[in-house]
Scaffold this active site. Structure first.
Site, PDB file in Angstrom:
ATOM      1  N   SER A 151       0.468  -0.851   0.162  1.00  0.00           N
ATOM      2  CA  SER A 151      -0.266  -0.200   0.130  1.00  0.00           C
ATOM      3  C   SER A 151       0.684   1.290   0.082  1.00  0.00           C
ATOM      4  O   SER A 151       0.281   2.383  -0.629  1.00  0.00           O
ATOM      5  CB  SER A 151      -1.505  -0.008   1.435  1.00  0.00           C
ATOM      6  N   HIS A 190       2.287   3.599   8.448  1.00  0.00           N
ATOM      7  CA  HIS A 190       0.959   3.486   9.046  1.00  0.00           C
ATOM      8  C   HIS A 190       1.785   4.980  10.727  1.00  0.00           C
ATOM      9  O   HIS A 190       3.387   4.350  11.217  1.00  0.00           O
ATOM     10  CB  HIS A 190       0.910   2.257   9.771  1.00  0.00           C
ATOM     11  N   LYS A 197     -11.775  -7.665   7.174  1.00  0.00           N
ATOM     12  CA  LYS A 197     -11.350  -5.944   7.809  1.00  0.00           C
ATOM     13  C   LYS A 197     -11.303  -5.130   5.979  1.00  0.00           C
ATOM     14  O   LYS A 197     -11.824  -5.860   4.947  1.00  0.00           O
ATOM     15  CB  LYS A 197     -10.030  -7.045   7.358  1.00  0.00           C
ATOM     16  N   ARG A 242       2.405 -10.982   1.764  1.00  0.00           N
ATOM     17  CA  ARG A 242       2.189 -10.365   3.010  1.00  0.00           C
ATOM     18  C   ARG A 242       2.953 -11.567   3.802  1.00  0.00           C
ATOM     19  O   ARG A 242       2.284 -12.980   3.714  1.00  0.00           O
ATOM     20  CB  ARG A 242       1.485  -9.856   3.732  1.00  0.00           C
TER      21      ARG A 242
END
Lengths: 449, 503, 129
Positions: free
Chosen positions: B48, B52, B273, B334
């Protein structure tokens, strides 16, 4: 700052024809800016025949067609900046109202700012990429837009693949099916999402049927296999809404997937310049003079709307060139300080009276019109209005309405989205309808079955 | 003959590159072994691109610690190493009054983790900040410290700076076996030919041949992403298990890049999610990811369901999201470790073998902090047998290649005068010049593939997706690397573009 | 058409794409076209079954030019059955730059009496000084 009356952005078929027409109309100071190392644009790689039947009454290949215009531009001694990209078009400063500043860049001179009285947009279009279709699967090498493959084969003399599946039956896809086959590749199938081909009949026969290449309609690619190079694709039939039908999947081994899934006018510069766009064509909204919403900025060719035949591009661009030349002349005249104020006032009054603005509305099967606005006082005796239809129509009519009144209709044996249609509006007829109060502010064009 | 190193790092993703860069501060002989044809070819290239703020991780976890630290380092690092970063802030949207408790909990968790300036907003306050946010949003957690980063830019900057400071990047080299013999680790690898020869292409499937290579090192650092368990399990009886978790994304045209300014997350709901909608540092809009556990470690295909799923979910967050603006879609894996946290540290029973495993989100944000954390572990290990000295000539800054499109008229003019190639546009969508592409190929870790050029310059990343520029870029690559155009690949291996001349 | 009773074709003259059927009148031997909407369709069908012809366009390698290949075409149409033979002939030759539009590249390709001519100008690569 360098100054020119007319700066033409793009030296492809549209830009060339616009330049020649502008010169014919008396414009002395014209500059063509072209990003490639040669003039002619995409025609340089369209080496197949079939160009120019309308313009020259003979069948030429793309490069030959382009050369005829290039020769004329050279004869007319119109300067061209090659290998030069336009970075920006913006409005000039207040002292020179109406002028545009075109910023260009090249290796030799770096950044140059050019002041222009009029600008003609002729940047052409680009191909819709895979991403725009969201075709699932891996992202290996071997997926090309048909035009990229055409560049490799026809300009660079390189083979982009040997076992080929083509998605999309637009003319570039069909032409590339034949071209790859002639160069020794195996074209396994051409798949088309729609229930009809977007290409010319002649191309289906001469590019596919001649070589036994199957055309599968209502079919799309639902998966791409191969992690490094394409190893195969999965085709599936689609329903009426374009959704894949489970159980119809067919895996086809291949090393190459060519995409011929649509063209998009390249209007990033136009948008930056504040030109208002038509969401259907992805091109500028223009009036009868092919002038955009920004005064003095004209548009023609595939940047305006995607054409089917280059002959029409040349015709349209000729109109843009002519109108740009007239615009420049008029601007000069109105700036002439010696003019009698009363004459100017009189002229303004006349313009107000006659300046009937008619909006052209596309309805019922007609997807758009170019132009979309007509100033009756400024239009030529005959105004060509071009458009495309949204589906296949057999034995239908194109109907033109002024308000509620049908002013003309045109019988068509067949209409299809792949071909451009046109009608001609007569100035005297429109003026008559205005006087009769039948035509007020809108003309509607639609398909009637 | 064996090549001897103090430290061998497996994997040239963002984590391996960060570790390499931090270790390059010391007088050590270091190499990074990378299976792919370029750095940044695995998880680091398909994520992405988010920095964060740090409210998501469980307090006390390694993720929480490294996230907040990494996030705080990012801005300064972006200046030191010249990569694109923007602190745009982030919002976690709450769609349901009943979920406000969960939002509050997230806020508290953020505070506990040390995230600064967190604030809970009402629905209206949220829409005031971001007018395109859906009317169904009732509250949001606002984290002004959240940011966005170019994941390629970050990885390449770290790797190049490491290379400038003496770290060797050995590409096209896949580690096959690791064994401890005495005090040293013996690493057996297979090195692939960087270019596929025409004969290979004609003979078979075009896959390049491998040559056996042997390396020896005191310390091995395992930064192998989704393959980290494979290497860990070669040296340890206590097995770990990495589950590749696939995430699919849609990248949208720059003309909708300003739809939102902040990174928009969704509070997890009963439906699962959520997905994020974010501008990228280069002005596109990114939507995703999906989350699907997969068996295959190379399974990065996109799926019709995955793509439509993320677009549907994203439409809950923002009002005017149109699928028609998608310019490309992609998927990344991931590296999820089944226990949920990062696995970082010297492996028990395998002295000198350091795991940096299970680096899933927020791994990109953590990378700078992870680099320091791991460098600390490695220097301590090496310190057991001898003194580890810091270099006096460490180069802490790095300048990336110029991005002509971001410069002023005067700056461009000056560059073009110095090198006319900066005046020749190759990629017209992203306005990338020949000069930038040549720089990318000649850089400290030069690009050798079309994807390599793309990640370094953005050539081919625009709306036409390399339709116009790829033939030109391939020609420049061939010229700079001194190989025929047929041998240039998209991303190494058999991913070549051309099959020879037409006649 | 000698040995075939019926041939089915799609007309290429306009987007209508009429499905044409050509058959031979048993008595007169005359070709009968059905399915056409206009006379152009009948002409096309007769020509297509008796002597189908095509213009072939391709490229030829150039030595010493600014481009590696030059586009070419058969000056007139050639028998459809000879397309691949003509391609073979086109593929086997090479020309030296400069090349100009209309230059004859192959005088009489495959004994068809038709020349292959250049359709593009390719300049000679500037000599290094």
């Amino acid at each position: 700052m360098e100054q020119h009356d007319i700066v033409i952005i793009g030296g492809g078929p549209a830009g060339l024809a616009a330049a020649i027409a502008a010169r014919d109309e008396g414009a002395e100071d014209i500059l063509i800016v072209e990003r490639d190392h040669q003039l002619g644009g995409i025609l340089n790689q369209c080496i197949h025949n079939g160009f120019g039947l309308h313009t020259f009454k003979e069948e030429l290949t793309g490069p030959e067609y382009a050369q005829r215009f290039i020769d004329k531009v050279k004869e007319a001694d119109i300067p061209c900046l090659l290998n030069t990209i336009v970075v920006d078009i913006c409005h000039g400063n207040e002292n020179e109202s109406g002028t545009k500043i075109v910023t260009v860049m090249n290796k030799e001179q770096g950044m140059i700012q050019i002041c222009a009285k009029a600008v003609i947009l002729a940047m052409g279009c680009r191909e819709r990429p895979r991403g725009a279709l969201n075709i699932p699967g891996y992202r290996p090498a071997g997926i090309y837009s048909a035009g990229t493959a055409q560049h490799y084969v026809n300009i660079e003399g390189k083979m982009p693949g040997k076992e080929v599946v083509i998605l999309g039956s637009g003319d570039i896809g069909l032409i590339m099916a034949r071209r790859m086959t002639l160069e020794g590749a195996k074209v396994k199938v051409v798949a088309e999402l729609m229930p009809y081909s977007g290409g010319l009949r002649r191309n289906i026969v001469q590019c596919l049927d001649d070589y036994g290449i199957p055309l599968k309609l209502s079919t799309t690619v639902i998966d791409i296999q191969g992690k490094e190079r394409v190893e195969g694709v999965t085709l599936a039939k689609v329903d009426g809404r374009g959704k894949p039908i489970p159980g119809t999947e067919e895996q086809i081994p291949c090393d190459t997937l060519l995409l011929s899934v649509g063209l998009i006018p390249e209007n990033e510069l136009s948008s930056q310049a504040g030109v208002e766009m038509n969401p259907i064509t992805n091109g500028p909204k223009v009036n009868e003079s092919l002038e955009t919403s920004v005064k003095g900025v004209f548009a023609c060719g595939n940047v305006l709307h995607v054409h089917d035949l280059v002959d029409y591009v040349s015709q349209e661009a000729g109109m843009a060139g002519k109108q740009a030349a007239r615009y420049v002349q008029k601007e000069c005249e109105s700036k002439n300080a010696d003019r009698d104020i009363s004459v100017v006032k009189e002229e303004q009054l006349r313009i107000q009276q006659n300046n009937m603005i008619i909006e052209l509305k596309a309805e019922q099967g007609v997807r758009y019109t170019v132009p979309s606005i007509i100033h009756i006082d400024r239009m030529e005796d005959t105004q060509v209005v071009r458009f495309r239809v949204g589906g296949v129509y057999a034995n239908a009519k194109i109907a033109v309405y002024a308000g509620e009144t049908k002013m003309m209709e045109l019988k068509k044996r067949i209409m299809a989205p792949g071909e451009m249609e046109q009608i001609q509006l007569k100035k005297d007829k429109l003026q008559e309808l205005v006087e009769q109060n039948i035509l007020t502010n809108q003309i509607t064009i639609k398909v009637e079955e | 003959m064996k090549a001897m190193y103090d430290v061998l790092i497996i994997g040239a993703g963002v984590t391996g590159s960060a570790v390499a860069r931090e270790l390059s501060r010391y007088n050590l002989k270091i190499a990074v072994l990378e299976r792919a044809s370029d750095i940044c070819e695995g998880t680091s290239k398909a994520n992405s691109g988010i920095v964060h703020a740090g409210h998501d991780a469980k307090p006390g976890s390694l993720k929480a610690k490294l996230n907040v630290a990494g996030s705080q380092m990012m801005e300064a690092l972006s200046k030191e190493l010249d990569f694109s970063y923007r602190k745009n802030g982030s919002l976690v949207l709450c769609f349901d009054e009943a979920q406000k408790g969960a939002l509050e909990k997230l806020y508290q968790q953020g505070i506990e983790n040390g995230v600064k300036n967190l604030k809970v907003l009402t629905g209206d306050e949220t829409r005031q900040l971001e007018p395109e946010i859906s009317d169904t949003v009732v509250a949001a957690l606002y984290a002004p410290e959240g940011g966005i980063v170019c994941p390629f830019g970050l990885t390449i900057a770290l790797a190049e700076n490491a290379a400038m400071n003496g770290v060797e990047f050995i590409l096209n080299t896949e580690v096959k076996n690791i064994e401890k013999i005495g005090h040293e680790y013996q690493v057996i690898a297979e090195e692939y030919e960087p270019f596929v020869s025409q004969t290979d292409c004609n003979k078979g499937d075009g896959t390049p041949r491998g040559n056996r290579k042997e390396y020896e090192a005191q310390v091995v650092v395992n930064c192998a992403g989704v393959y980290a368990d494979v290497f860990h399990n070669m040296v340890s009886e206590e097995k770990i298990h990495i589950i590749p978790r696939k995430g699919e994304y849609c990248l949208m045209d720059k003309n909708v890049g300003k739809l939102v300014d902040k990174t928009i997350f969704q509070l997890p709901t009963a439906l699962g999610k959520g997905v994020l909608v974010t501008p990228t540092v280069h002005g596109n809009l990114l939507v995703g990811p999906s989350a699907e556990d997969v068996e295959d470690h190379e399974e990065i295909s996109t799926t019709a369901n995955g793509l439509s799923g993320i677009l549907d979910k994203a439409a809950l967050s923002v009002k005017q999201l149109s699928n028609r603006q998608t310019i490309t879609s992609f998927a990344g894996l991931r590296a999820h470790e089944e226990k949920g946290d990062f696995v970082i540290g010297e492996v028990k029973g395998a002295e000198g073998f350091v795991d940096v495993a299970g680096i899933e989100s927020p791994g990109l944000t953590c990378a700078p902090a992870t680099g320091q954390y791991v460098a600390d572990i490695v220097t301590k290990i090496l310190g057991r047998t001898g003194e580890v000295k810091e270099k006096t000539d460490f180069i802490a800054t790095r300048k990336g290649i110029p991005h002509i499109s971001e410069l002023s008229m005067e700056e461009r003019q000056k560059l073009i005068r110095e090198n006319p190639a900066y005046g020749n546009i190759i990629c017209r969508c992203e306005m990338v010049t020949e000069g930038e592409i040549r720089d990318a190929i000649k850089g400290p870790i030069g690009a050798k593939t079309l994807d390599g050029v793309k990640r370094r310059t953005r050539a081919g990343m625009g709306r036409c997706q390399a339709g116009f520029c790829s033939p030109k870029t391939v020609a420049i690559l061939a010229e700079e690397l001194g190989v025929p155009e047929e041998q240039i690949t998209k991303c190494g291996g058999a991913s070549r573009f051309l099959y020879g001349d037409t006649k | 058409m000698e040995n075939i009773e019926k041939v089915e074709l799609t007309c290429i003259n306009c987007p209508l794409g009429c499905a044409l059927t050509v058959s031979k009148d048993a008595a007169s031997g005359e070709l009968i076209v059905t399915g056409n909407t206009c006379p152009r369709g009948a002409d096309y069908a007769r020509k297509e079954v008796t002597d189908p012809r095509r213009i072939v366009t391709s490229t030829v390698r150039v030595e010493g030019g600014t481009l590696p290949v030059v586009s070419v075409k058969t000056e007139r149409d050639i028998p459809k059955g000879l397309i691949f033979e003509v391609m073979k002939a086109i593929n086997s030759i090479q020309v030296n730059a400069p090349v100009h539009i209309g230059d004859v590249i192959l005088a009489d390709v495959c004994q068809t009496g038709v020349a292959v001519i250049a359709t593009k100008n390719v300049c000679a690569y500037p000599e290094r000084t």
